[in-house]
Design a protein around this motif. Structure first.
Motif, PDB file in Angstrom:
ATOM      1  N   HIS A 147       0.847  -1.201   0.000  1.00 24.66           N
ATOM      2  CA  HIS A 147       0.000   0.000   0.000  1.00 24.66           C
ATOM      3  C   HIS A 147       0.876   1.242   0.000  1.00 24.66           C
ATOM      4  CE1 HIS A 147      -4.058  -1.600   1.010  1.00 24.66           C
ATOM      5  NE2 HIS A 147      -3.323  -2.650   1.280  1.00 24.66           N
ATOM      6  N   ARG A 148       0.501   2.205  -0.827  1.00 19.67           N
ATOM      7  CA  ARG A 148       1.135   3.535  -0.809  1.00 19.67           C
ATOM      8  C   ARG A 148       0.008   4.545  -0.787  1.00 19.67           C
ATOM      9  NH1 ARG A 148       5.394   4.576  -5.178  1.00 19.67           N
ATOM     10  NH2 ARG A 148       5.771   6.317  -3.809  1.00 19.67           N
ATOM     11  N   GLN A 149       0.122   5.522   0.080  1.00 18.47           N
ATOM     12  CA  GLN A 149      -0.920   6.536   0.208  1.00 18.47           C
ATOM     13  C   GLN A 149      -0.374   7.903  -0.163  1.00 18.47           C
ATOM     14  OE1 GLN A 149      -1.814   5.534   4.307  1.00 18.47           O
ATOM     15  NE2 GLN A 149      -3.782   4.718   3.646  1.00 18.47           N
ATOM     16  N   PHE A 150      -1.274   8.707  -0.725  1.00 14.69           N
ATOM     17  CA  PHE A 150      -0.934  10.057  -1.152  1.00 14.69           C
ATOM     18  C   PHE A 150      -2.104  10.966  -0.827  1.00 14.69           C
ATOM     19  CE2 PHE A 150       1.242   7.060  -3.857  1.00 14.69           C
ATOM     20  CZ  PHE A 150       2.538   7.540  -3.889  1.00 14.69           C
ATOM     21  N   ALA A 151      -1.801  12.233  -0.587  1.00 13.89           N
ATOM     22  CA  ALA A 151      -2.845  13.230  -0.348  1.00 13.89           C
ATOM     23  C   ALA A 151      -2.419  14.540  -0.990  1.00 13.89           C
ATOM     24  CB  ALA A 151      -3.062  13.426   1.148  1.00 13.89           C
ATOM     25  N   GLY A 152      -3.389  15.303  -1.427  1.00 17.83           N
ATOM     26  CA  GLY A 152      -3.092  16.587  -2.043  1.00 17.83           C
ATOM     27  C   GLY A 152      -4.315  17.220  -2.649  1.00 17.83           C
ATOM     28  N   CYS A 153      -4.079  18.118  -3.583  1.00 20.53           N
ATOM     29  CA  CYS A 153      -5.150  18.902  -4.176  1.00 20.53           C
ATOM     30  C   CYS A 153      -5.162  18.742  -5.697  1.00 20.53           C
ATOM     31  CB  CYS A 153      -4.978  20.377  -3.830  1.00 20.53           C
ATOM     32  SG  CYS A 153      -4.938  20.673  -2.040  1.00 20.53           S
ATOM     33  N   TYR A 154      -6.338  18.556  -6.231  1.00 18.73           N
ATOM     34  CA  TYR A 154      -6.553  18.550  -7.678  1.00 18.73           C
ATOM     35  C   TYR A 154      -7.251  19.848  -8.036  1.00 18.73           C
ATOM     36  CZ  TYR A 154      -5.368  13.745  -8.886  1.00 18.73           C
ATOM     37  OH  TYR A 154      -4.699  12.578  -9.147  1.00 18.73           O
ATOM     38  N   THR A 155      -6.890  20.422  -9.156  1.00 21.26           N
ATOM     39  CA  THR A 155      -7.607  21.562  -9.712  1.00 21.26           C
ATOM     40  C   THR A 155      -8.184  21.109 -11.042  1.00 21.26           C
ATOM     41  OG1 THR A 155      -6.096  23.127  -8.662  1.00 21.26           O
ATOM     42  CG2 THR A 155      -7.452  23.971 -10.467  1.00 21.26           C
ATOM     43  N   THR A 156      -9.494  21.265 -11.182  1.00 26.89           N
ATOM     44  CA  THR A 156     -10.147  20.919 -12.440  1.00 26.89           C
ATOM     45  C   THR A 156     -10.620  22.203 -13.100  1.00 26.89           C
ATOM     46  OG1 THR A 156     -12.357  20.633 -11.491  1.00 26.89           O
ATOM     47  CG2 THR A 156     -10.903  18.703 -11.493  1.00 26.89           C
ATOM     48  N   ARG A 157     -10.833  22.125 -14.405  1.00 31.47           N
ATOM     49  CA  ARG A 157     -11.255  23.313 -15.152  1.00 31.47           C
ATOM     50  C   ARG A 157     -12.435  22.971 -16.048  1.00 31.47           C
ATOM     51  NH1 ARG A 157      -7.680  26.885 -19.458  1.00 31.47           N
ATOM     52  NH2 ARG A 157      -9.282  28.462 -19.808  1.00 31.47           N
ATOM     53  N   LEU A 158     -13.401  23.846 -16.040  1.00 31.74           N
ATOM     54  CA  LEU A 158     -14.536  23.733 -16.946  1.00 31.74           C
ATOM     55  C   LEU A 158     -14.664  25.050 -17.697  1.00 31.74           C
ATOM     56  CD1 LEU A 158     -17.060  22.302 -18.069  1.00 31.74           C
ATOM     57  CD2 LEU A 158     -18.337  23.289 -16.149  1.00 31.74           C
ATOM     58  N   THR A 159     -14.383  24.997 -19.003  1.00 26.79           N
ATOM     59  CA  THR A 159     -14.637  26.161 -19.842  1.00 26.79           C
ATOM     60  C   THR A 159     -16.145  26.217 -20.030  1.00 26.79           C
ATOM     61  OG1 THR A 159     -12.529  25.861 -20.952  1.00 26.79           O
ATOM     62  CG2 THR A 159     -14.151  27.231 -22.072  1.00 26.79           C
ATOM     63  N   GLN A 160     -16.717  27.394 -19.824  1.00 20.92           N
ATOM     64  CA  GLN A 160     -18.175  27.517 -19.911  1.00 20.92           C
ATOM     65  C   GLN A 160     -18.679  26.883 -21.214  1.00 20.92           C
ATOM     66  OE1 GLN A 160     -20.082  28.287 -17.564  1.00 20.92           O
ATOM     67  NE2 GLN A 160     -18.772  29.401 -16.161  1.00 20.92           N
ATOM     68  N   PRO A 161     -19.529  25.858 -21.133  1.00 19.37           N
ATOM     69  CA  PRO A 161     -20.025  25.189 -22.334  1.00 19.37           C
ATOM     70  C   PRO A 161     -20.708  26.148 -23.313  1.00 19.37           C
ATOM     71  CG  PRO A 161     -20.480  23.847 -20.421  1.00 19.37           C
ATOM     72  CD  PRO A 161     -19.967  25.174 -19.918  1.00 19.37           C
ATOM     73  N   ALA A 162     -21.389  27.175 -22.816  1.00 21.26           N
ATOM     74  CA  ALA A 162     -22.061  28.133 -23.702  1.00 21.26           C
ATOM     75  C   ALA A 162     -21.064  28.963 -24.512  1.00 21.26           C
ATOM     76  CB  ALA A 162     -22.967  29.054 -22.886  1.00 21.26           C
ATOM     77  N   ASP A 163     -19.826  29.024 -24.055  1.00 25.69           N
ATOM     78  CA  ASP A 163     -18.780  29.781 -24.744  1.00 25.69           C
ATOM     79  C   ASP A 163     -17.994  28.940 -25.750  1.00 25.69           C
ATOM     80  OD1 ASP A 163     -19.517  31.914 -23.161  1.00 25.69           O
ATOM     81  OD2 ASP A 163     -17.817  31.729 -21.785  1.00 25.69           O
ATOM     82  N   GLN A 164     -18.326  27.643 -25.864  1.00 22.10           N
ATOM     83  CA  GLN A 164     -17.553  26.751 -26.722  1.00 22.10           C
ATOM     84  C   GLN A 164     -18.292  26.446 -28.027  1.00 22.10           C
ATOM     85  OE1 GLN A 164     -15.594  23.326 -24.944  1.00 22.10           O
ATOM     86  NE2 GLN A 164     -16.302  23.997 -22.923  1.00 22.10           N
ATOM     87  N   ASP A 165     -17.525  26.199 -29.058  1.00 17.59           N
ATOM     88  CA  ASP A 165     -18.032  25.654 -30.305  1.00 17.59           C
ATOM     89  C   ASP A 165     -17.609  24.193 -30.351  1.00 17.59           C
ATOM     90  OD1 ASP A 165     -19.187  28.013 -31.352  1.00 17.59           O
ATOM     91  OD2 ASP A 165     -17.210  28.724 -31.985  1.00 17.59           O
ATOM     92  N   PRO A 166     -18.306  23.371 -31.140  1.00 18.48           N
ATOM     93  CA  PRO A 166     -17.905  21.954 -31.224  1.00 18.48           C
ATOM     94  C   PRO A 166     -16.480  21.820 -31.725  1.00 18.48           C
ATOM     95  CG  PRO A 166     -20.074  22.279 -32.176  1.00 18.48           C
ATOM     96  CD  PRO A 166     -19.516  23.641 -31.900  1.00 18.48           C
ATOM     97  N   PRO A 167     -15.742  20.870 -31.232  1.00 13.02           N
ATOM     98  CA  PRO A 167     -16.145  19.934 -30.183  1.00 13.02           C
ATOM     99  C   PRO A 167     -16.022  20.573 -28.801  1.00 13.02           C
ATOM    100  CG  PRO A 167     -13.910  19.444 -30.878  1.00 13.02           C
ATOM    101  CD  PRO A 167     -14.412  20.578 -31.755  1.00 13.02           C
ATOM    102  N   VAL A 168     -17.032  20.348 -27.970  1.00 12.94           N
ATOM    103  CA  VAL A 168     -17.053  20.899 -26.620  1.00 12.94           C
ATOM    104  C   VAL A 168     -16.090  20.100 -25.751  1.00 12.94           C
ATOM    105  CG1 VAL A 168     -18.492  21.251 -24.574  1.00 12.94           C
ATOM    106  CG2 VAL A 168     -19.393  21.767 -26.849  1.00 12.94           C
ATOM    107  N   VAL A 169     -15.274  20.794 -24.987  1.00  8.40           N
ATOM    108  CA  VAL A 169     -14.314  20.158 -24.091  1.00  8.40           C
ATOM    109  C   VAL A 169     -14.968  20.032 -22.714  1.00  8.40           C
ATOM    110  CG1 VAL A 169     -12.048  20.359 -22.996  1.00  8.40           C
ATOM    111  CG2 VAL A 169     -12.373  21.141 -25.363  1.00  8.40           C
ATOM    112  N   PRO A 170     -15.112  18.801 -22.205  1.00  7.72           N
ATOM    113  CA  PRO A 170     -15.707  18.632 -20.878  1.00  7.72           C
ATOM    114  C   PRO A 170     -14.728  19.071 -19.787  1.00  7.72           C
ATOM    115  CG  PRO A 170     -14.968  16.523 -21.715  1.00  7.72           C
ATOM    116  CD  PRO A 170     -14.730  17.534 -22.813  1.00  7.72           C
TER     117      PRO A 170
END
Length: 159
Positions: free
Chosen positions: A111-134
């Motif tokens: 077993h190996r354990q890790f802890a920390g912080c993830y940063t996720t990003r969502l570009t506003q879907p209304a501001d995107q043209d296809p293909p939309v990036v989730p």
């Protein structure tokens, strides 16, 4: 020494494979929240689906795919805990900072354990043209840790 015929050997192999497949976690691909995105990422790692895991970084992957996949090659399973995400908006995007702790088990049972912080990003879907990036993983910082993974969750301020 007893020998098995082809049909008996196939039954043994299928029985063994069925047990291995039954033990595999259900497929999860949910990018609707920061926590579900990170759980989906570790689900892909847990299922040894490294190409799928790699896509959770969009075009922001931390390293080339071959190096990424090799880094998880000895991982047999992963348990993940997440805390509450904090959002921060910026010029057409929303960033979510999420506390994460994991317990990774190697193919040798270590077993190996890790802890920390993830940063996720969502570009506003209304501001995107296809293909939309989730929503995708923008960056992650994990450090070795030890203990109950729920007690390891750090305090993560928006970055």
């Amino acid at each position: 020494m007893k020998t098995l015929g082809v049909a008996a050997l196939a039954a043994v192999l299928l029985g063994t494979m069925g047990t291995a497949l039954a033990a595999q976690p259900d497929y999860l691909d949910d990018r609707s929240t920061a926590a579900s995105l990170v759980r989906s990422f570790y689900n892909a790692i847990d299922r040894q689906e490294y190409a799928r895991a790699y896509t959770y970084f969009s075009d922001n992957a931390p390293e080339p795919y071959a190096q990424f996949a090799a880094g998880y090659a000895d991982t047999a399973s992963v348990t993940v805990a997440t805390g509450a995400a904090v959002s921060d908006g910026a010029a057409g995007s929303v960033f979510y900072t999420l506390p994460v702790a994991i317990d990774a088990v190697s193919s040798r049972g270590t077993h190996r354990q890790f802890a920390g912080c993830y940063t996720t990003r969502l570009t506003q879907p209304a501001d995107q043209d296809p293909p939309v990036v989730p929503m995708y993983i923008y960056k992650a910082t994990l450090k070795p840790a030890h203990g109950n993974i729920h007690s390891l969750l750090p305090n993560c301020a928006p970055q």
